[in-house]
Structures are given as structure tokens and as C-alpha cells.
Design a protein around this motif. Sequence first.
Motif, PDB file in Angstrom:
ATOM      1  N   ALA A 112      21.409 -37.310  98.624  1.00 15.98           N
ATOM      2  CA  ALA A 112      22.241 -36.572  97.677  1.00 15.98           C
ATOM      3  C   ALA A 112      22.018 -35.094  97.941  1.00 15.98           C
ATOM      4  CB  ALA A 112      21.856 -36.913  96.238  1.00 15.98           C
ATOM      5  N   GLY A 113      23.092 -34.338  97.865  1.00 13.71           N
ATOM      6  CA  GLY A 113      22.978 -32.901  98.078  1.00 13.71           C
ATOM      7  C   GLY A 113      23.735 -32.142  97.016  1.00 13.71           C
ATOM      8  N   GLU A 114      23.281 -30.929  96.781  1.00 19.11           N
ATOM      9  CA  GLU A 114      24.038 -30.035  95.902  1.00 19.11           C
ATOM     10  C   GLU A 114      23.916 -28.622  96.435  1.00 19.11           C
ATOM     11  OE1 GLU A 114      22.326 -30.485  91.918  1.00 19.11           O
ATOM     12  OE2 GLU A 114      21.365 -28.539  92.143  1.00 19.11           O
ATOM     13  N   VAL A 115      24.925 -27.827  96.119  1.00 21.45           N
ATOM     14  CA  VAL A 115      24.906 -26.414  96.476  1.00 21.45           C
ATOM     15  C   VAL A 115      24.961 -25.612  95.197  1.00 21.45           C
ATOM     16  CG1 VAL A 115      26.027 -24.543  97.740  1.00 21.45           C
ATOM     17  CG2 VAL A 115      26.040 -26.869  98.680  1.00 21.45           C
ATOM     18  N   GLN A 116      23.984 -24.730  95.057  1.00 22.27           N
ATOM     19  CA  GLN A 116      23.874 -23.860  93.892  1.00 22.27           C
ATOM     20  C   GLN A 116      24.313 -22.452  94.283  1.00 22.27           C
ATOM     21  OE1 GLN A 116      19.669 -24.250  93.322  1.00 22.27           O
ATOM     22  NE2 GLN A 116      19.811 -26.370  92.624  1.00 22.27           N
ATOM     23  N   ALA A 117      25.140 -21.834  93.448  1.00 17.82           N
ATOM     24  CA  ALA A 117      25.591 -20.455  93.659  1.00 17.82           C
ATOM     25  C   ALA A 117      24.837 -19.553  92.686  1.00 17.82           C
ATOM     26  CB  ALA A 117      27.087 -20.345  93.426  1.00 17.82           C
ATOM     27  N   PHE A 118      24.094 -18.603  93.226  1.00 22.67           N
ATOM     28  CA  PHE A 118      23.274 -17.711  92.408  1.00 22.67           C
ATOM     29  C   PHE A 118      23.935 -16.360  92.210  1.00 22.67           C
ATOM     30  CE2 PHE A 118      20.191 -20.762  93.749  1.00 22.67           C
ATOM     31  CZ  PHE A 118      19.228 -20.780  92.757  1.00 22.67           C
ATOM     32  N   THR A 119      23.882 -15.888  90.969  1.00 17.38           N
ATOM     33  CA  THR A 119      24.210 -14.521  90.620  1.00 17.38           C
ATOM     34  C   THR A 119      23.028 -14.042  89.800  1.00 17.38           C
ATOM     35  OG1 THR A 119      26.573 -15.017  90.595  1.00 17.38           O
ATOM     36  CG2 THR A 119      25.867 -12.992  89.495  1.00 17.38           C
ATOM     37  N   GLY A 120      22.295 -13.078  90.339  1.00 17.17           N
ATOM     38  CA  GLY A 120      21.036 -12.695  89.697  1.00 17.17           C
ATOM     39  C   GLY A 120      20.074 -13.864  89.783  1.00 17.17           C
ATOM     40  N   THR A 121      19.486 -14.245  88.646  1.00 11.42           N
ATOM     41  CA  THR A 121      18.531 -15.356  88.646  1.00 11.42           C
ATOM     42  C   THR A 121      19.148 -16.658  88.131  1.00 11.42           C
ATOM     43  OG1 THR A 121      17.737 -14.712  86.454  1.00 11.42           O
ATOM     44  CG2 THR A 121      16.530 -13.843  88.357  1.00 11.42           C
ATOM     45  N   SER A 122      20.379 -16.603  87.666  1.00  8.51           N
ATOM     46  CA  SER A 122      21.007 -17.838  87.170  1.00  8.51           C
ATOM     47  C   SER A 122      21.905 -18.435  88.257  1.00  8.51           C
ATOM     48  CB  SER A 122      21.816 -17.563  85.906  1.00  8.51           C
ATOM     49  OG  SER A 122      22.887 -16.699  86.181  1.00  8.51           O
ATOM     50  N   TYR A 123      22.137 -19.737  88.149  1.00  9.49           N
ATOM     51  CA  TYR A 123      22.984 -20.394  89.136  1.00  9.49           C
ATOM     52  C   TYR A 123      23.881 -21.428  88.480  1.00  9.49           C
ATOM     53  CZ  TYR A 123      20.121 -24.674  89.133  1.00  9.49           C
ATOM     54  OH  TYR A 123      19.466 -25.821  88.768  1.00  9.49           O
TER      55      TYR A 123
END
Length: 138
Positions: A112-123
Motif C-alpha cells: 500500500a502506498g500514499e503520497v502526502q503533500a506538505f505545506t509547512g508542517t501539515s500535510y
Amino acid sequence: MNTIQERIASSFNAQGLMETLGAQLVLAQEGEVHIALPFSKKLSQQHGYVHAGAITSVVDSACGYAALTKAPAECEVVTAEFKINFVRPAIGERFLAVGKVQSSGKLLTVCAGEVQAFTGTSYKVVALMQATIVNVRA
């Protein structure tokens, strides 16, 4: 570096596509691999989001390398199939692809995979993948 990290790093560093994308291996441990991808306008599509092809490439690699952590020493891995869902536009300063082994056998590993998009410290999660990886003799 431990044996798993060395094995994954050696293979990752031989991938021209990951270098072209600007991706970096940030974690390699048994059953789990993380690959970072910084935002680049060169990877964007017409609306300014990171292109689905770039997102798919890094999460496919994260899943494949997670599977390689479970593969016998005499084997390499290749992707047999995957399903990816894009759950929101890939907007962020940086991205993290996380691949995790769900089940591994003699020939096939499901990840299983996921891609997280970060802006600052939140995603926010922008993509989810399920992949079947095959062990092949090197």
C-alpha cells in the motif's frame, strides 16, 4: 548503514528517473520505504499541480522498494500491477511517498502506498496506491 538501507540506497541511486524528478530516499526499513519529492514547476501539469505521472512514479518506487526489503538476497523486484487513486490535487511545497508491505510471499508482495503533500508542517494525502510487486532472480 544497515543491510536493508544499503540495498535500497544502492538500487535507488541507480535509477535515472528518480534523479531526474529530484526525488530522495529518506527512509528504508523492513517493510517500509519513504521517498521525498520537492515541488518543481518542471513537474507540474497545466493547472500548476504536480503531474500525476510524477506522483505515480515516486509512490510506485516507494512500494517497489518496500517490497525489496522483504525479497530474498538473490532477487530484484518489478511491479506487476498497481491501482492509484488521486484524492485531491497535488498541491504542496514538498511531497512524501510512503510504501508499506501488506503481505509478502515467495513470488508476490502486495504493498500500500500514499503520497502526502506538505505545506509547512501539515500535510494532506493526495494519492493512494495498491501495488503487486514480483520477485525476479537478478
